[in-house]
Design an enzyme around this catalytic site. Sequence first.
Site, short mmCIF file in Angstrom:
data_model
loop_
_atom_site.label_atom_id
_atom_site.label_comp_id
_atom_site.label_asym_id
_atom_site.label_seq_id
_atom_site.Cartn_x
_atom_site.Cartn_y
_atom_site.Cartn_z
CB CYS A 131 58.19 16.49 36.58
SG CYS A 131 59.34 17.73 37.38
CG HIS A 244 62.18 13.93 37.64
ND1 HIS A 244 63.43 14.29 37.01
CD2 HIS A 244 61.59 14.82 37.86
CE1 HIS A 244 63.18 15.67 36.74
NE2 HIS A 244 62.29 15.79 37.25
O1 L14 Z 1 56.99 22.18 37.59
O2 L14 Z 1 63.48 20.68 38.22
O3 L14 Z 1 57.25 23.51 39.13
O4 L14 Z 1 64.34 22.57 38.30
C1 L14 Z 1 59.91 23.70 38.42
C2 L14 Z 1 61.58 23.19 39.08
C3 L14 Z 1 59.56 21.71 37.38
C4 L14 Z 1 60.98 21.13 37.50
C5 L14 Z 1 57.66 22.47 38.60
C6 L14 Z 1 63.35 22.03 38.22
C7 L14 Z 1 59.17 22.29 38.58
C8 L14 Z 1 61.95 22.37 38.00
#
Ligand code: L14
Length: 338
Positions: A131, A244
């Site tokens: 993301c 974010h």
């Molecule tokens: O897509 O915010 O690799 O805890 C894994 C951790 C998405 C965000 C990914 C988080 C992330 C996630």
Amino acid sequence: MKTYNVAVVGATGAVGNEMVKILEERKFPVKSLKLLASERSIGKSLEFMGTDLPVEVLDEKSFKGVEIALFSAGGSVSLKYAPIAASEGCVVIDNTSAFRMEPDVPLVVPEVNPHAIKDYKKRNIIANPNCSTIQMVVALKPLHDYAKIKRIVVSTYQSVSGTGKKAIFELEDQVRALLMNKKVEKKVYPHQIAFNCLPHIDVFLENGYTKEEMKMVNETKKIMEDDTIKVTATTVRVPVFYGHSESVNVEFERKITPEKARSLLRKAPGVKVVDNPSKNLYPLAINAAGKDEVFVGRIRKDDTVEYGLNMWIVADNVRKGAALNAVQIAEILIQKYL
Ligand code: L14
Ligand code: 25A
């Protein structure tokens, strides 16, 4: 118009649920929709196009006749089931980090490298990037094309929804407990997230960085198809529910003024410039939540290098950072390749 048999794996999660909504919103040509999750979701149903669809338990046989599957149930589920789906001829669009850096799996942001989708046939898997990486490359690609990026220094301010539903409940519960003078419970994060900032997202690696930080470094190069771009990241969890934010410092090879950057970004697909400090206008997570665009503002010159800019980039991590990006990939897939 041709229609498709679609499955959503992890349909009851924060991202999966949004995938179902976005398929409906964007009128994706769905012939049938299969909602898959674990046994915990048995008895649940989700509404799609005015009908209640029951959630089914994911197993090896779930993908018979399914043409496109959107996965968002965590890395271990993808590692096990994406190859099973792919072997039955289903194209998997995977939202986890399981396959992103595999050389024969395309890693796609439609505004940046839509052409990479054509290589989906090698594994029948297309990876949806992280993301924080998605929103950054959507904003930086038009600037890179104009003035070539040398180096990026990024710090993120990431919302709890990135971790999934249980983290959304954790922030809510902790805020409520603190305001009522009750004991704070921690289940998802190692420290209290309410009224706090944690410089820790995903797991720590040997080099002292977190996995989330290294995803930003490596995925940016793969999506921009340029290994010469240097990226260094600090990823921070903040007590925000959706959206974010990122402070991004960029050094370029050639001259680019803030005015030029703004005009390039005003024309860029998927971007909205919100940059009027005199009116207190700049991108905010609470305004980006529920929206599709990547918002960019606070664009200003970094005078400490020859050609540098600072900016603030915000997007809805569950939509553009995950579910929307995946559905956009599926749209290009059916328009051009299926
Ligand atoms: O897509 O915010 O690799 O805890 C894994 C951790 C998405 C965000 C990914 C988080 C992330 C996630
Ligand atoms: O494994 P990882 O990589 O560490 O991933 C962890 C989490 O990251 C989220 C997702 O959270 C996942 O659980 N996630 C994954 N990719 C993401 C991305 N790109 C992402 N978040 C943001 N951006 P989630 O809770 O929102 O979604 C989880 C969904 O996946 C289904 N699922 C989980 N394991 C499964 C599975 N489906 C099939 N087989 C499996 N083995 C999950 O369905 C949900 O749809 P569910 O039935 O397990 O959960 C339904 C409800 O129960 C809550 N819940 C989740 N875990 C637990 C739980 N309740 C109690 N105990 C738990 N351990 C969920 O919140 C949901 O409401």
